[in-house]
Design a protein around this motif. Structure first.
Motif, mmCIF file in Angstrom:
data_model
loop_
_atom_site.group_PDB
_atom_site.id
_atom_site.type_symbol
_atom_site.label_atom_id
_atom_site.label_comp_id
_atom_site.label_asym_id
_atom_site.label_seq_id
_atom_site.Cartn_x
_atom_site.Cartn_y
_atom_site.Cartn_z
ATOM 1 N N HIS A 33 -9.472 21.859 61.264
ATOM 2 C CA HIS A 33 -8.245 21.213 61.322
ATOM 3 C C HIS A 33 -6.535 21.142 61.901
ATOM 4 O O HIS A 33 -6.179 20.555 62.921
ATOM 5 C CB HIS A 33 -7.827 20.089 59.734
ATOM 6 N N TRP A 34 -6.284 22.501 60.738
ATOM 7 C CA TRP A 34 -5.021 23.389 61.748
ATOM 8 C C TRP A 34 -5.493 23.599 63.567
ATOM 9 O O TRP A 34 -4.670 23.040 64.288
ATOM 10 C CB TRP A 34 -5.268 24.414 61.026
ATOM 11 N N LYS A 35 -6.633 23.505 64.052
ATOM 12 C CA LYS A 35 -6.484 23.705 65.222
ATOM 13 C C LYS A 35 -6.279 22.325 65.936
ATOM 14 O O LYS A 35 -5.922 22.530 67.216
ATOM 15 C CB LYS A 35 -8.349 24.515 65.659
ATOM 16 N N GLU A 36 -7.069 21.634 65.662
ATOM 17 C CA GLU A 36 -7.206 20.453 66.381
ATOM 18 C C GLU A 36 -5.092 19.576 66.262
ATOM 19 O O GLU A 36 -4.963 18.723 67.412
ATOM 20 C CB GLU A 36 -7.303 19.069 66.048
ATOM 21 N N TYR A 37 -4.440 19.610 65.417
ATOM 22 C CA TYR A 37 -3.309 19.423 65.001
ATOM 23 C C TYR A 37 -2.419 20.236 66.368
ATOM 24 O O TYR A 37 -1.299 19.648 66.552
ATOM 25 C CB TYR A 37 -2.533 19.741 64.033
ATOM 26 N N GLY A 38 -2.702 21.933 66.700
ATOM 27 C CA GLY A 38 -2.290 21.874 67.442
ATOM 28 C C GLY A 38 -0.638 22.461 67.261
ATOM 29 O O GLY A 38 -0.609 23.717 67.478
ATOM 30 N N ALA A 85 0.239 14.190 61.345
ATOM 31 C CA ALA A 85 -1.384 15.252 62.313
ATOM 32 C C ALA A 85 -1.853 14.584 62.148
ATOM 33 O O ALA A 85 -2.263 13.789 63.712
ATOM 34 C CB ALA A 85 -1.184 16.186 61.397
ATOM 35 N N HIS A 86 -2.731 13.695 61.703
ATOM 36 C CA HIS A 86 -4.143 13.549 61.804
ATOM 37 C C HIS A 86 -4.141 11.720 63.122
ATOM 38 O O HIS A 86 -4.786 12.311 63.764
ATOM 39 C CB HIS A 86 -4.425 13.197 60.579
ATOM 40 N N LEU A 87 -2.796 11.396 63.096
ATOM 41 C CA LEU A 87 -3.465 10.795 64.409
ATOM 42 C C LEU A 87 -2.654 10.778 65.166
ATOM 43 O O LEU A 87 -3.501 9.755 66.072
ATOM 44 C CB LEU A 87 -2.405 9.083 63.674
ATOM 45 N N PHE A 88 -1.689 11.029 65.646
ATOM 46 C CA PHE A 88 -0.503 11.598 66.666
ATOM 47 C C PHE A 88 -1.205 12.660 67.106
ATOM 48 O O PHE A 88 -1.060 12.885 68.274
ATOM 49 C CB PHE A 88 0.722 11.728 66.179
ATOM 50 N N ARG A 89 -1.223 14.454 66.273
ATOM 51 C CA ARG A 89 -1.136 15.270 66.934
ATOM 52 C C ARG A 89 -2.936 15.895 67.511
ATOM 53 O O ARG A 89 -3.075 16.111 68.359
ATOM 54 C CB ARG A 89 -1.062 16.126 65.869
#
Length: 113
Positions: A33-38, A85-89
């Motif tokens: 998840h953290w990788k997906e958030y950037g 973070a979930h919806l926009f990042r």
């Protein structure tokens, strides 16, 4: 402190305890998840530390009720960030943010009571 507030407080403390443990232990799902958030990985430790402060605040509110307000404000801010973070990042489906929305609602409910 009435029973409903105590149960809701304990539920929030348990949910955030699980969340902070997954972050501090670098669970593979959390890393993904953290990788997906950037976000940088050090920021995961910052968020986990803030969650720990909130959990300590909730637990201490059984002896010092005024602390619950501050813990719930902290949790609400963290959950707004998690929803973002979930919806926009990460551009996840909205269902991925349901847990954060639920914890935000619980935090706001405790603030209101």
């Amino acid at each position: 402190m009435n029973t409903f507030i105590m149960i809701l407080s304990l539920m929030l403390a348990l949910m955030f305890s699980l969340s902070l443990l997954l972050k501090f232990l670098r669970a593979s799902s959390m890393l993904q998840h953290w990788k997906e958030y950037g976000y940088p990985l050090w920021f995961m430790d910052v968020i986990a530390s803030l969650e720990l402060v909130g959990v300590i605040g909730v637990i201490s509110s059984f002896w010092f009720p005024g602390v619950l307000t501050h813990a719930c404000i902290l949790f609400a801010i963290l959950m707004l960030g998690a929803i973002h973070a979930h919806l926009f990042r990460a551009k996840h489906e909205p269902v991925m943010a349901l847990n954060a929305v639920f914890m935000l609602i619980c935090s706001l409910l405790l603030l209101w009571l």
